[in-house]
Design a protein around this motif. Structure first.
Motif, PDB file in Angstrom:
ATOM      1  N   ASP A 125       0.830  -1.213   0.000  1.00 42.23           N
ATOM      2  CA  ASP A 125       0.000   0.000   0.000  1.00 42.23           C
ATOM      3  C   ASP A 125       0.858   1.254   0.000  1.00 42.23           C
ATOM      4  O   ASP A 125       0.523   2.257  -0.628  1.00 42.23           O
ATOM      5  N   CYS A 126       1.978   1.163   0.714  1.00 42.53           N
ATOM      6  CA  CYS A 126       2.863   2.322   0.872  1.00 42.53           C
ATOM      7  C   CYS A 126       3.712   2.561  -0.379  1.00 42.53           C
ATOM      8  O   CYS A 126       3.917   3.702  -0.793  1.00 42.53           O
ATOM      9  N   ALA A 127       4.222   1.475  -0.980  1.00 43.51           N
ATOM     10  CA  ALA A 127       5.143   1.622  -2.119  1.00 43.51           C
ATOM     11  C   ALA A 127       4.893   0.514  -3.142  1.00 43.51           C
ATOM     12  O   ALA A 127       5.695  -0.416  -3.274  1.00 43.51           O
ATOM     13  N   PRO A 128       3.781   0.598  -3.884  1.00 45.38           N
ATOM     14  CA  PRO A 128       3.454  -0.469  -4.840  1.00 45.38           C
ATOM     15  C   PRO A 128       4.408  -0.550  -6.024  1.00 45.38           C
ATOM     16  O   PRO A 128       4.408  -1.546  -6.749  1.00 45.38           O
ATOM     17  N   ARG A 129       5.253   0.484  -6.219  1.00 45.32           N
ATOM     18  CA  ARG A 129       6.185   0.487  -7.343  1.00 45.32           C
ATOM     19  C   ARG A 129       7.606   0.188  -6.890  1.00 45.32           C
ATOM     20  O   ARG A 129       8.556   0.382  -7.646  1.00 45.32           O
ATOM     21  N   ASP A 130       7.770  -0.294  -5.689  1.00 48.31           N
ATOM     22  CA  ASP A 130       9.086  -0.665  -5.171  1.00 48.31           C
ATOM     23  C   ASP A 130       9.295  -2.164  -5.440  1.00 48.31           C
ATOM     24  O   ASP A 130       8.556  -3.004  -4.931  1.00 48.31           O
TER      25      ASP A 130
END
Length: 417
Positions: free
Chosen positions: A183-188
């Protein structure tokens, strides 16, 4: 104008040799001019006159980091000793000790620092790493959790909590943190791969694949995501169906040892021994410290009848991972094939020290002892194997046969007397 400044400072030093202010000025100007070694030399001269300057020691440490690791640590320690209340010094010194595998020193420094500045998430994060290094997982998790609460928007802290939960065997907790990190960093890419692995570990392979497939369009050039996709395909669909995908992965990332290692395993499972051997060798050229692939290559060499090379690979694998019991079994079996039963027995005895509750090791050692006509030793080994695996009929049959041999051997000895 650093050049002009240096010239003026050097003239000043001619008038007042060893003046700490002038030497510090030379250090500053040399640093600005990109002359780190010259800057460090001048700053050390300044510190000879004024050794109580904590900030100068910290400055010297930064200059020495790429020049002399020992002097880096020395100046950093002096800065901290002179000003233990400086949390920045504590953070850097604690981190430096951790990098040098001295987790105890790191914990001691960072515990004090967190009491001085409990609001700093970075301190709690490094302290968590130090606790983890010493295998204090509960304390590590508590620190990582504190860091995450202090910096709730940091995916790195959520990821750290999730990874520690996995180590602690808390799969549901790990899944919660994986979801929060997504939720915080879906592109990490690290977050995506970890979330996928957490679901896979829980046996939810399709859910794991959904995470990867949903992320693939944004990660066309991400090796980590591509590797996880290929690994999951192999696990879900088997070696035959996933082989083209793994080969494509290696075609795109031929410089990645883990991709070649995955291909080696896949080719071996498909019965393609030559291709598996080539992939394993290519992987080991890029990274020799892969005990699992060294063992796999050793197995392939043994199948090809190249026993000397097999033993070399298996021995190296054990040296890299001395706690991996299957490596000893393979090495012992190879020694037996080379008709060296004593070396095989020594290998199995090492394995017993590594895995004292593994029945297969005692069984293997017993067979060698039987070959060497040490029936008493073989019986003792098989009795222990039977204790550890009472339902194994093969062990019981061998035990019965050895007991019979022992009785015959003893009666022959009595008759001969």
């Amino acid at each position: 104008h650093p050049d002009k400044g240096l010239l003026l400072c050097q003239k000043a030093l001619e008038i007042r040799p060893n003046n700490p202010i002038f030497n510090a000025a030379v250090a500053l100007l040399s640093q600005k001019a990109g002359q780190a070694s010259k800057a460090f030399e001048s700053l050390e001269l300044a510190l000879e006159a004024w050794p109580q300057e904590a900030a100068w020691h910290a400055w010297a440490a930064h200059l020495a980091k790429e020049i002399s690791p020992e002097k880096y640590m020395g100046h950093l320690q002096k800065a901290y000793n002179l000003n233990p209340g400086n949390v920045d010094y504590a953070f850097e010194l604690g981190s430096a000790h951790l990098e040098r595998a001295d987790a105890d020193a790191s914990i001691d420094i960072l515990q004090k620092a967190t009491r001085q500045a409990p609001e700093r998430a970075d301190l709690w994060s490094v302290l968590a790493n130090a606790y983890e290094k010493n295998n204090y997982l509960k304390e590590a998790f508590q620190c990582a959790e504190t860091a995450s609460k202090l910096a709730p928007s940091s995916a790195a802290h959520l990821l750290a909590c999730g990874k520690l939960a996995v180590k602690m065997g808390e799969g549901d907790v790990a899944a919660d943190y994986a979801g929060a990190a997504m939720d915080c960093a879906p592109r990490d890419e690290d977050v995506v791969v970890f979330a996928s692995q957490v679901f896979a570990n829980q046996g939810e392979l399709q859910k794991s694949m959904n995470v990867i497939e949903k992320s693939l369009p944004g990660f066309e050039d991400s090796y980590k995501v591509a590797f996880e996709y290929a690994r999951l395909k192999q696990k879900m669909e088997g070696s035959e169906k996933s082989l083209p995908i793994v080969r494509d992965l290696v075609g795109k990332y031929s410089d990645q040892p883990s991709a070649l290692a995955l291909l080696a395993k896949n080719e071996m499972q498909c019965g393609n021994e030559d291709e598996a051997r080539q992939a394993a060798q290519e992987s080991l050229k890029l990274d020799r410290e892969q005990p699992e692939i060294l063992l796999l290559l050793g197995q392939l060499m043994r199948q090809a009848g190249q026993l000397d090379q097999a033993i070399d690979c298996m021995s190296e694998s054990i040296q890299l991972n001395p706690d991996y019991m299957p490596g000893y079994l393979d090495l012992g079996e190879t020694y037996q094939q080379r008709r060296e039963p004593m070396k095989a027995l020594q290998t199995y005895q090492q394995a017993i020290k590594v895995a004292p509750t593994e029945p297969s090791v005692y069984y293997a050692a017993a067979l060698v002892m039987r070959e060497l006509k040490d029936y008493i030793g073989a019986e003792a080994m098989l009795r222990r194997a039977a204790e550890l695996s009472p339902k194994d009929l093969n062990i019981r049959r061998q035990l019965g046969a050895v007991i019979a041999l022992n009785l015959v051997h003893n009666s022959q000895e009595v008759n001969s007397q």
